[in-house]
Design a protein around this motif. Structure first.
Motif, short mmCIF file in Angstrom:
data_model
loop_
_atom_site.label_atom_id
_atom_site.label_comp_id
_atom_site.label_asym_id
_atom_site.label_seq_id
_atom_site.Cartn_x
_atom_site.Cartn_y
_atom_site.Cartn_z
N ALA A 91 53.97 48.19 49.46
CA ALA A 91 53.52 48.10 50.84
C ALA A 91 52.21 47.35 51.00
CB ALA A 91 53.37 49.51 51.43
N THR A 92 51.53 47.08 49.91
CA THR A 92 50.24 46.39 49.97
C THR A 92 50.42 44.95 50.44
OG1 THR A 92 49.26 47.77 48.26
CG2 THR A 92 48.27 45.61 48.59
N ASP A 93 49.55 44.51 51.31
CA ASP A 93 49.58 43.13 51.80
C ASP A 93 49.18 42.20 50.65
OD1 ASP A 93 48.83 40.59 53.03
OD2 ASP A 93 48.82 41.66 54.94
N PRO A 94 50.02 41.24 50.28
CA PRO A 94 49.67 40.34 49.17
C PRO A 94 48.35 39.61 49.38
CG PRO A 94 51.98 40.06 49.78
CD PRO A 94 51.35 40.93 50.83
N ARG A 95 48.00 39.34 50.62
CA ARG A 95 46.74 38.63 50.89
C ARG A 95 45.54 39.51 50.52
NH1 ARG A 95 46.89 37.66 56.98
NH2 ARG A 95 47.67 39.81 56.80
N GLY A 96 45.65 40.80 50.81
CA GLY A 96 44.57 41.71 50.45
C GLY A 96 44.47 41.89 48.95
N ALA A 97 45.63 42.04 48.30
CA ALA A 97 45.65 42.20 46.85
C ALA A 97 45.08 40.96 46.16
CB ALA A 97 47.07 42.48 46.38
N ALA A 98 45.47 39.78 46.63
CA ALA A 98 45.00 38.54 46.02
C ALA A 98 43.50 38.38 46.21
CB ALA A 98 45.75 37.36 46.63
N ALA A 99 43.00 38.70 47.39
CA ALA A 99 41.56 38.57 47.64
C ALA A 99 40.76 39.48 46.72
CB ALA A 99 41.26 38.88 49.11
N ALA A 100 41.25 40.70 46.51
CA ALA A 100 40.56 41.63 45.62
C ALA A 100 40.63 41.15 44.17
CB ALA A 100 41.17 43.02 45.75
N LEU A 101 41.77 40.61 43.76
CA LEU A 101 41.90 40.10 42.40
C LEU A 101 40.91 38.96 42.16
CD1 LEU A 101 45.78 40.13 42.06
CD2 LEU A 101 44.20 41.33 40.54
N ARG A 102 40.76 38.07 43.11
CA ARG A 102 39.83 36.95 42.94
C ARG A 102 38.38 37.45 42.88
NH1 ARG A 102 43.21 32.74 43.34
NH2 ARG A 102 44.80 32.69 44.99
N GLY A 103 38.08 38.46 43.68
CA GLY A 103 36.74 39.02 43.63
C GLY A 103 36.48 39.78 42.35
N ARG A 104 37.47 40.52 41.92
CA ARG A 104 37.32 41.32 40.69
C ARG A 104 37.19 40.42 39.47
NH1 ARG A 104 41.83 45.74 38.91
NH2 ARG A 104 40.61 47.00 37.44
N ALA A 105 37.75 39.23 39.53
CA ALA A 105 37.62 38.28 38.44
C ALA A 105 36.17 37.88 38.21
CB ALA A 105 38.46 37.04 38.72
N GLU A 106 35.32 38.08 39.20
CA GLU A 106 33.91 37.73 39.10
C GLU A 106 33.01 38.94 38.89
OE1 GLU A 106 32.71 35.20 42.32
OE2 GLU A 106 34.55 34.00 42.23
N ARG A 107 33.60 40.05 38.50
CA ARG A 107 32.79 41.27 38.40
C ARG A 107 31.72 41.15 37.33
NH1 ARG A 107 37.37 43.10 35.41
NH2 ARG A 107 36.76 43.96 33.39
N PRO A 108 30.55 41.75 37.58
CA PRO A 108 29.47 41.71 36.60
C PRO A 108 29.63 42.79 35.54
CG PRO A 108 28.75 42.86 38.56
CD PRO A 108 30.16 42.37 38.84
N ASP A 109 28.69 42.81 34.62
CA ASP A 109 28.65 43.83 33.57
C ASP A 109 27.91 45.05 34.11
OD1 ASP A 109 28.09 45.35 31.24
OD2 ASP A 109 28.18 43.55 30.01
N TYR A 110 28.56 46.20 34.06
CA TYR A 110 27.96 47.41 34.62
C TYR A 110 27.32 48.30 33.55
CZ TYR A 110 30.34 46.20 38.93
OH TYR A 110 30.75 45.54 40.05
N ARG A 111 27.29 47.86 32.32
CA ARG A 111 26.79 48.73 31.26
C ARG A 111 25.31 49.03 31.42
NH1 ARG A 111 29.67 45.59 26.32
NH2 ARG A 111 29.05 43.85 27.67
N GLU A 112 24.53 48.05 31.83
CA GLU A 112 23.10 48.29 32.05
C GLU A 112 22.88 49.28 33.19
OE1 GLU A 112 19.01 45.80 33.08
OE2 GLU A 112 20.74 44.74 32.23
N VAL A 113 23.70 49.15 34.23
CA VAL A 113 23.62 50.08 35.37
C VAL A 113 23.91 51.51 34.91
CG1 VAL A 113 24.67 50.73 37.58
CG2 VAL A 113 24.22 48.32 37.06
#
Length: 266
Positions: free
Chosen positions: A179-201
């Motif tokens: 049921a997920t809108d492919p446009r929303g899923a794709a936008a999140a995937l593209r953003g998640r591809a740029e995620r930073p390193d959270y280990r220091e946090v």
């Protein structure tokens, strides 16, 4: 179910339980919606907690922002939602991508965090291989839709043996993905591809932290949870047996027991 406009998007959410209860904000992963947390909402509100479960922008009944949505965008949406609800501080928890959004929330809004729940997630930055994979998957979902992808990954979202052993759970998870809108899923995937390193946090977190992982998670295995635990030595690590990537859906009673015990100390 309630909707509100936050930061240019319509966000649907549930705000359940007593207004005076401990606020708990639960963040779903990809490609799901807030109903993933139904077993937890039932248990937590029964215990007197206030539980807020939003549909992230692009998922569920929330509006779609096409193109690219960064984890920072999701985290700022959550902070805006807490503002709208008059909640200064909350226990914030998420599963998979939702766990990474939770870590991003800790990075951007640490004073809003009363505790963290990190379920079946990973802290390092995306790899070059991972960036390529996520962007190619985004292209595929836009071209083909969600159905084929959903059926391909159901045996990884749940432990493969649970797909047949728990047909109702598998059907519910499949329905969310399809049921997920492919446009929303794709936008999140593209953003998640740029995620930073959270280990220091994570290494600087002084709030209570619960780390949960399914014993048979193939996406973010127990070793990933153990790595987070080493970064946050005061955290509690709980491994849920007979579960994969979504232990809150596969073994809700065990997951809820760990969560309720943790919340009792927050």
């Amino acid at each position: 179910m309630t909707s509100t406009i936050l930061r240019g998007a319509t966000i649907d959410y549930d705000d359940l339980g007593p207004a005076t209860g401990l606020p708990v904000l639960l963040v779903h992963g990809h490609p799901f919606d807030r109903t993933l947390w139904e077993p937890q909402v039932t248990a937590l509100t029964k215990a007197g907690h206030r539980v807020v479960t939003p549909d992230l922008r692009g998922y569920g009944r929330s509006s779609v922002t096409p193109g690219k949505v960064l984890l920072a965008d999701f985290a700022d949406d959550l902070a805006a939602l807490l503002d709208r609800l008059g909640i200064e501080r909350a226990v914030v928890g998420g599963v998979s991508m939702g766990g990474q959004i939770t870590m991003e929330f800790q990075r951007r809004h640490p004073r809003r965090v009363r505790g963290l729940v990190l379920s079946d997630t990973s802290a390092p930055a995306e790899t070059d291989e991972g960036r390529l994979f996520r962007n190619r998957l985004a292209d595929r979902l836009l071209a083909e839709g969600m159905d084929g992808y959903a059926h391909e990954v159901i045996g990884k979202m749940l432990a493969d043996y649970n797909v047949t052993a728990m047909p109702d759970v598998a059907a519910r998870v499949l329905a969310m993905m399809r049921a997920t809108d492919p446009r929303g899923a794709a936008a999140a995937l593209r953003g998640r591809a740029e995620r930073p390193d959270y280990r220091e946090v994570l290494a600087t977190v002084d709030a209570p932290v619960l780390i949960v992982v399914g014993a048979d998670d193939v996406y973010t295995p127990v070793s990933e949870a153990e790595a987070i635990h080493r970064l946050v030595p005061h955290a509690t690590l709980t491994v849920i047996e007979k579960a994969g990537h979504l232990p809150g859906a596969e073994q809700p009673e065990r997951f809820n027991a760990a969560l309720l015990e943790f919340l009792g100390a927050c």
